[in-house]
Motif scaffolding. Sequence first.
Motif, mmCIF file in Angstrom:
data_model
loop_
_atom_site.group_PDB
_atom_site.id
_atom_site.type_symbol
_atom_site.label_atom_id
_atom_site.label_comp_id
_atom_site.label_asym_id
_atom_site.label_seq_id
_atom_site.Cartn_x
_atom_site.Cartn_y
_atom_site.Cartn_z
ATOM 1 N N ASP A 120 26.726 9.480 -0.151
ATOM 2 C CA ASP A 120 26.480 8.262 0.620
ATOM 3 C C ASP A 120 25.133 8.341 1.341
ATOM 4 N N ALA A 121 24.857 9.464 1.979
ATOM 5 C CA ALA A 121 23.581 9.621 2.672
ATOM 6 C C ALA A 121 22.418 9.603 1.701
ATOM 7 N N LEU A 122 22.594 10.202 0.526
ATOM 8 C CA LEU A 122 21.524 10.213 -0.474
ATOM 9 C C LEU A 122 21.195 8.807 -0.958
ATOM 10 N N ALA A 123 22.209 7.956 -1.031
ATOM 11 C CA ALA A 123 21.943 6.572 -1.445
ATOM 12 C C ALA A 123 20.984 5.900 -0.463
ATOM 13 N N HIS A 124 21.178 6.146 0.832
ATOM 14 C CA HIS A 124 20.260 5.603 1.840
ATOM 15 C C HIS A 124 18.877 6.242 1.708
ATOM 16 N N ALA A 125 18.849 7.548 1.467
ATOM 17 C CA ALA A 125 17.564 8.225 1.297
ATOM 18 C C ALA A 125 16.814 7.677 0.089
ATOM 19 N N HIS A 126 17.525 7.453 -1.009
ATOM 20 C CA HIS A 126 16.881 6.927 -2.219
ATOM 21 C C HIS A 126 16.344 5.512 -2.000
ATOM 22 N N ARG A 127 17.050 4.725 -1.217
ATOM 23 C CA ARG A 127 16.571 3.372 -0.930
ATOM 24 C C ARG A 127 15.246 3.430 -0.159
ATOM 25 N N HIS A 128 15.187 4.293 0.835
ATOM 26 C CA HIS A 128 13.941 4.422 1.595
ATOM 27 C C HIS A 128 12.839 5.027 0.737
ATOM 28 N N LEU A 129 13.202 5.951 -0.140
ATOM 29 C CA LEU A 129 12.206 6.515 -1.048
ATOM 30 C C LEU A 129 11.627 5.437 -1.958
ATOM 31 N N TRP B 170 11.277 2.294 -1.222
ATOM 32 C CA TRP B 170 10.314 1.538 -0.424
ATOM 33 C C TRP B 170 8.986 2.292 -0.317
ATOM 34 N N MET B 171 9.074 3.586 -0.106
ATOM 35 C CA MET B 171 7.862 4.398 -0.007
ATOM 36 C C MET B 171 7.073 4.353 -1.313
ATOM 37 N N VAL B 172 7.774 4.485 -2.434
ATOM 38 C CA VAL B 172 7.112 4.456 -3.735
ATOM 39 C C VAL B 172 6.474 3.098 -3.985
ATOM 40 N N ARG B 173 7.185 2.041 -3.654
ATOM 41 C CA ARG B 173 6.631 0.695 -3.879
ATOM 42 C C ARG B 173 5.356 0.491 -3.054
ATOM 43 N N LEU B 174 5.353 0.980 -1.821
ATOM 44 C CA LEU B 174 4.138 0.872 -1.016
ATOM 45 C C LEU B 174 3.000 1.674 -1.642
ATOM 46 N N ALA B 175 3.305 2.906 -2.041
ATOM 47 C CA ALA B 175 2.269 3.777 -2.583
ATOM 48 C C ALA B 175 1.701 3.243 -3.893
ATOM 49 N N GLU B 176 2.534 2.601 -4.704
ATOM 50 C CA GLU B 176 2.106 2.087 -6.008
ATOM 51 C C GLU B 176 1.633 0.636 -5.930
ATOM 52 N N ARG C 281 3.473 -1.959 -5.567
ATOM 53 C CA ARG C 281 4.414 -2.735 -6.390
ATOM 54 C C ARG C 281 5.531 -3.238 -5.484
ATOM 55 N N THR C 282 5.209 -4.140 -4.598
ATOM 56 C CA THR C 282 6.139 -4.552 -3.535
ATOM 57 C C THR C 282 6.791 -5.905 -3.807
ATOM 58 N N GLN C 283 6.825 -6.331 -5.066
ATOM 59 C CA GLN C 283 7.297 -7.688 -5.366
ATOM 60 C C GLN C 283 8.800 -7.871 -5.150
ATOM 61 N N HIS C 284 9.579 -6.813 -5.112
ATOM 62 C CA HIS C 284 11.015 -6.929 -4.819
ATOM 63 C C HIS C 284 11.342 -6.097 -3.588
ATOM 64 N N TRP C 285 10.682 -6.409 -2.495
ATOM 65 C CA TRP C 285 10.757 -5.552 -1.321
ATOM 66 C C TRP C 285 12.131 -5.519 -0.681
ATOM 67 N N LEU C 286 12.781 -6.655 -0.534
ATOM 68 C CA LEU C 286 14.044 -6.686 0.205
ATOM 69 C C LEU C 286 15.142 -5.900 -0.506
ATOM 70 N N THR C 287 15.103 -5.860 -1.827
ATOM 71 C CA THR C 287 16.034 -5.045 -2.610
ATOM 72 C C THR C 287 15.180 -4.140 -3.482
ATOM 73 N N PRO C 288 14.758 -2.995 -2.962
ATOM 74 C CA PRO C 288 13.731 -2.227 -3.662
ATOM 75 C C PRO C 288 14.151 -1.674 -5.015
ATOM 76 N N SER C 289 15.456 -1.557 -5.264
ATOM 77 C CA SER C 289 15.902 -1.077 -6.573
ATOM 78 C C SER C 289 15.852 -2.163 -7.640
ATOM 79 N N ARG C 290 15.724 -3.425 -7.222
ATOM 80 C CA ARG C 290 15.725 -4.522 -8.182
ATOM 81 C C ARG C 290 14.513 -4.425 -9.110
ATOM 82 N N ALA C 291 14.781 -4.433 -10.406
ATOM 83 C CA ALA C 291 13.733 -4.432 -11.433
ATOM 84 C C ALA C 291 12.766 -3.264 -11.276
ATOM 85 N N ALA C 292 13.225 -2.186 -10.641
ATOM 86 C CA ALA C 292 12.332 -1.044 -10.453
ATOM 87 C C ALA C 292 11.859 -0.484 -11.788
#
Length: 262
Positions: free
Chosen positions: A168-177, A179-185, A187-198
């Motif tokens: 459960d905690a890892l799921a939260h960590a992966h969600r924040h990760l 967001w971090m990846v989208r910022l770094a790349e 690629r922020t077009q699906h920001w509110l749901t960062p796993s969408r179309a990743a």
Amino acid sequence: MLIQERLIARVGELCRADPRLTAALTYGSFAAGRGDAHSDVEFWLFFEAAPPDPDGWLDGIGPRLHVVRNEFGAHVVIFPGLVRGEFHVATAADIPSVATWPARGAPASRMVVLDRTGELRRALDALPDRPALPATAAEVAELCGRFANWLLLAHHVASRGELLRAVDALAHAHRHLLWMVRLAEDRTQHWLTPSRAAETDLPPEVVAALHRLTAPAPHTSIIETWRYGRHRWERLADRVGFAVPDALFAALDGLLLAAPSR
């Protein structure tokens, strides 16, 4: 025509024919023009006074396998074909709150289903097209810190032997990760749901790296989760004394248990 498109058309008919409704909107994939056979149908219904019994109103849409009120207060209907429909029932007094949403996610003209006063369109027009992103060093640092917080929690509870809590905690960590990846790349077009179309938003090598951090066989996990959850659902029904939704069970069995795992 997709099942979802027929459902959206039917809900629109019901809204326009119901004088108790002041306004209604749709959101999500179909409003954004990218709906497919796996997409939900999603609505907000704003009634002039106290809303009617939602279950009775939803009956007018057509046959359904199951309906449940989710943890956010929305009524989720599972229609034949295992299509999900999400319905938020509110009053006209709640329309101004739409202007506080983080973003529209779709053109306002595609979102409005009914607007007898024009107030809903004004609220939607006040929203930005996209949500605000972390921009300052402090905001980005806070995002990264939250990732570390969840990851450290996962480590500690796993070390204690609480493996399910670690997942459960890892799921939260992966969600924040994500967001971090989208910022770094950038690629922020699906920001509110960062796993969408990743898988299509992010570079292939990044996707491959992220996949290595998650369950090695998600389809198998989904199948086995349903198999075990189904059994527990039936046990609870026997113990507490309620009927399981047979049509929903049959549909999910056909979808997940009849075919070999991938």
